[in-house]
Scaffold this active site. Structure first.
Site, PDB file in Angstrom:
ATOM      1  N   ASP A   8       2.064  11.313 -25.542  1.00 29.14           N
ATOM      2  CA  ASP A   8       3.330  10.164 -25.602  1.00 29.14           C
ATOM      3  C   ASP A   8       4.271  11.112 -26.491  1.00 29.14           C
ATOM      4  O   ASP A   8       4.127  12.108 -26.992  1.00 29.14           O
ATOM      5  CB  ASP A   8       2.885   9.069 -26.174  1.00 29.14           C
ATOM      6  CG  ASP A   8       2.552   9.076 -27.652  1.00 29.14           C
ATOM      7  OD1 ASP A   8       2.480  10.108 -28.167  1.00 29.14           O
ATOM      8  OD2 ASP A   8       2.041   7.793 -28.205  1.00 29.14           O
ATOM      9  N   HIS A   9       5.238  10.329 -26.891  1.00 32.59           N
ATOM     10  CA  HIS A   9       6.055  10.836 -27.782  1.00 32.59           C
ATOM     11  C   HIS A   9       5.772  11.285 -29.221  1.00 32.59           C
ATOM     12  O   HIS A   9       6.363  12.539 -29.599  1.00 32.59           O
ATOM     13  CB  HIS A   9       7.485   9.709 -27.961  1.00 32.59           C
ATOM     14  CG  HIS A   9       6.786   8.694 -28.727  1.00 32.59           C
ATOM     15  ND1 HIS A   9       6.122   7.691 -27.879  1.00 32.59           N
ATOM     16  CD2 HIS A   9       6.927   8.077 -29.601  1.00 32.59           C
ATOM     17  CE1 HIS A   9       5.942   6.518 -28.568  1.00 32.59           C
ATOM     18  NE2 HIS A   9       6.255   6.803 -29.752  1.00 32.59           N
ATOM     19  N   CYS A  65      -1.186  12.231 -29.010  1.00 30.54           N
ATOM     20  CA  CYS A  65      -0.100  11.131 -29.419  1.00 30.54           C
ATOM     21  C   CYS A  65      -0.077  11.218 -30.978  1.00 30.54           C
ATOM     22  O   CYS A  65      -0.230  12.315 -31.330  1.00 30.54           O
ATOM     23  CB  CYS A  65      -0.910   9.795 -29.132  1.00 30.54           C
ATOM     24  SG  CYS A  65      -2.388   9.223 -29.862  1.00 30.54           S
ATOM     25  N   GLY A  66       0.341  10.448 -31.641  1.00 30.28           N
ATOM     26  CA  GLY A  66       0.813  10.430 -33.056  1.00 30.28           C
ATOM     27  C   GLY A  66      -0.348  10.850 -34.091  1.00 30.28           C
ATOM     28  O   GLY A  66      -0.408  12.000 -34.851  1.00 30.28           O
ATOM     29  N   THR A  67      -1.404  10.176 -33.645  1.00 28.63           N
ATOM     30  CA  THR A  67      -2.796  10.342 -34.289  1.00 28.63           C
ATOM     31  C   THR A  67      -3.963  10.819 -33.519  1.00 28.63           C
ATOM     32  O   THR A  67      -5.079  11.337 -33.965  1.00 28.63           O
ATOM     33  CB  THR A  67      -3.124   9.126 -35.342  1.00 28.63           C
ATOM     34  OG1 THR A  67      -3.489   8.074 -33.782  1.00 28.63           O
ATOM     35  CG2 THR A  67      -2.203   8.154 -35.959  1.00 28.63           C
ATOM     36  N   GLY A  68      -3.994  10.701 -32.168  1.00 31.19           N
ATOM     37  CA  GLY A  68      -4.901  10.904 -31.203  1.00 31.19           C
ATOM     38  C   GLY A  68      -5.826   9.723 -31.097  1.00 31.19           C
ATOM     39  O   GLY A  68      -6.698   9.728 -29.923  1.00 31.19           O
ATOM     40  N   ILE A  69      -5.873   8.759 -31.717  1.00 32.78           N
ATOM     41  CA  ILE A  69      -6.706   7.688 -31.864  1.00 32.78           C
ATOM     42  C   ILE A  69      -6.534   6.679 -30.719  1.00 32.78           C
ATOM     43  O   ILE A  69      -7.343   6.166 -29.930  1.00 32.78           O
ATOM     44  CB  ILE A  69      -6.448   7.058 -33.310  1.00 32.78           C
ATOM     45  CG1 ILE A  69      -6.958   7.605 -34.489  1.00 32.78           C
ATOM     46  CG2 ILE A  69      -7.400   5.711 -33.272  1.00 32.78           C
ATOM     47  CD1 ILE A  69      -6.675   6.856 -35.735  1.00 32.78           C
ATOM     48  N   GLY A  70      -5.083   6.250 -30.527  1.00 33.51           N
ATOM     49  CA  GLY A  70      -4.973   5.284 -29.455  1.00 33.51           C
ATOM     50  C   GLY A  70      -5.171   6.056 -28.001  1.00 33.51           C
ATOM     51  O   GLY A  70      -6.099   5.487 -27.224  1.00 33.51           O
ATOM     52  N   HIS A  98     -22.521  19.623 -28.181  1.00 31.63           N
ATOM     53  CA  HIS A  98     -23.793  18.495 -28.335  1.00 31.63           C
ATOM     54  C   HIS A  98     -23.237  17.315 -27.261  1.00 31.63           C
ATOM     55  O   HIS A  98     -23.875  16.528 -26.878  1.00 31.63           O
ATOM     56  CB  HIS A  98     -23.935  18.013 -29.696  1.00 31.63           C
ATOM     57  CG  HIS A  98     -24.884  19.103 -30.478  1.00 31.63           C
ATOM     58  ND1 HIS A  98     -25.267  18.708 -31.568  1.00 31.63           N
ATOM     59  CD2 HIS A  98     -25.152  20.413 -30.071  1.00 31.63           C
ATOM     60  CE1 HIS A  98     -25.881  19.878 -32.031  1.00 31.63           C
ATOM     61  NE2 HIS A  98     -26.008  20.882 -31.045  1.00 31.63           N
ATOM     62  N   HIS A 133     -29.226  17.289 -25.190  1.00 31.88           N
ATOM     63  CA  HIS A 133     -28.172  16.691 -25.251  1.00 31.88           C
ATOM     64  C   HIS A 133     -27.869  16.004 -24.014  1.00 31.88           C
ATOM     65  O   HIS A 133     -27.220  14.863 -23.865  1.00 31.88           O
ATOM     66  CB  HIS A 133     -27.137  17.451 -25.642  1.00 31.88           C
ATOM     67  CG  HIS A 133     -27.578  18.377 -26.836  1.00 31.88           C
ATOM     68  ND1 HIS A 133     -27.585  17.501 -27.994  1.00 31.88           N
ATOM     69  CD2 HIS A 133     -27.400  19.543 -27.325  1.00 31.88           C
ATOM     70  CE1 HIS A 133     -27.864  18.428 -29.227  1.00 31.88           C
ATOM     71  NE2 HIS A 133     -27.954  19.739 -28.512  1.00 31.88           N
TER      72      HIS A 133
HETATM   73  C1  RB5 Z   1       3.427   5.586 -31.327  1.00 30.72           C
HETATM   74  O1  RB5 Z   1       4.060   5.427 -32.270  1.00 30.72           O
HETATM   75  C2  RB5 Z   1       1.998   6.056 -31.696  1.00 30.72           C
HETATM   76  O2  RB5 Z   1       1.442   4.715 -32.173  1.00 30.72           O
HETATM   77  C3  RB5 Z   1       1.004   6.666 -30.997  1.00 30.72           C
HETATM   78  O3  RB5 Z   1       1.520   7.882 -30.727  1.00 30.72           O
HETATM   79  C4  RB5 Z   1      -0.354   6.831 -31.263  1.00 30.72           C
HETATM   80  O4  RB5 Z   1      -0.654   7.507 -32.622  1.00 30.72           O
HETATM   81  C5  RB5 Z   1      -1.341   5.975 -31.324  1.00 30.72           C
HETATM   82  O5  RB5 Z   1      -2.475   5.818 -31.495  1.00 30.72           O
END
Ligand code: RB5
Length: 141
Positions: A8-9, A65-70, A98, A133
């Site tokens: 994403d951005h 993405c910004g954090t990789g989490i989403g 693993h 594994h």
């Molecule tokens: C976008 O602002 C941000 O929420 C997305 O890139 C990501 O970090 C979500 O997990």
């Protein structure tokens, strides 16, 4: 080996840095977007990327993405996808050895371009150890 990349951005810049590494090392890839830093919805890209692994077009994927989490949350809801959010080399290595992770998730607001390239290189060059594994991964589904 075919790789699929998506962002994403918040992850666009590190995706481009990873593409530079892939180009230099002649690793084939598909870039499913996004293609600039305009705000977009990461689930769209996570699902699109995972579909390329599910249909056999690509073996491994990298989502940024910004954090990789989403990206990782969405990817891990897709059948057959094992996504790992990573920012250090040790976890990156063992996510392949693993956990047989097939999607690397990175945060453009967490790691530098250089770190993103290093982690991508390690992820793509580390093999699953199989053995005990394999049994544990079979228990996921
Ligand atoms: C976008 O602002 C941000 O929420 C997305 O890139 C990501 O970090 C979500 O997990």
């Amino acid at each position: 080996m075919m790789i699929v990349l998506g962002a994403d951005h918040g992850g666009f810049i590190i995706k481009e840095a990873i593409k530079k590494y892939l180009d230099e090392t002649n690793i084939e890839y598909i870039d499913i977007g996004s293609y600039n830093t305009e705000s977009v919805d990461y689930p769209v890209y996570a699902k699109k990327l995972c579909s390329k692994i599910q249909d056999g077009t690509a073996e491994l994927g990298i989502l940024c993405c910004g954090t990789g989490i989403g990206m990782s949350m969405v990817a891990n809801k897709q059948k057959g996808i094992r996504a790992a959010v990573l920012s250090d080399e040790f976890s990156c290595e063992f996510s392949r050895k693993h956990n047989n992770a097939n999607v690397l998730c990175l945060g453009g607001r967490v790691v530098s371009n250089e770190k993103a390239m290093e982690l991508a290189k390690l992820f793509l060059n580390t093999q699953f150890e199989s053995g005990r594994h394999e049994r544990r991964i079979a228990m996921f589904e």
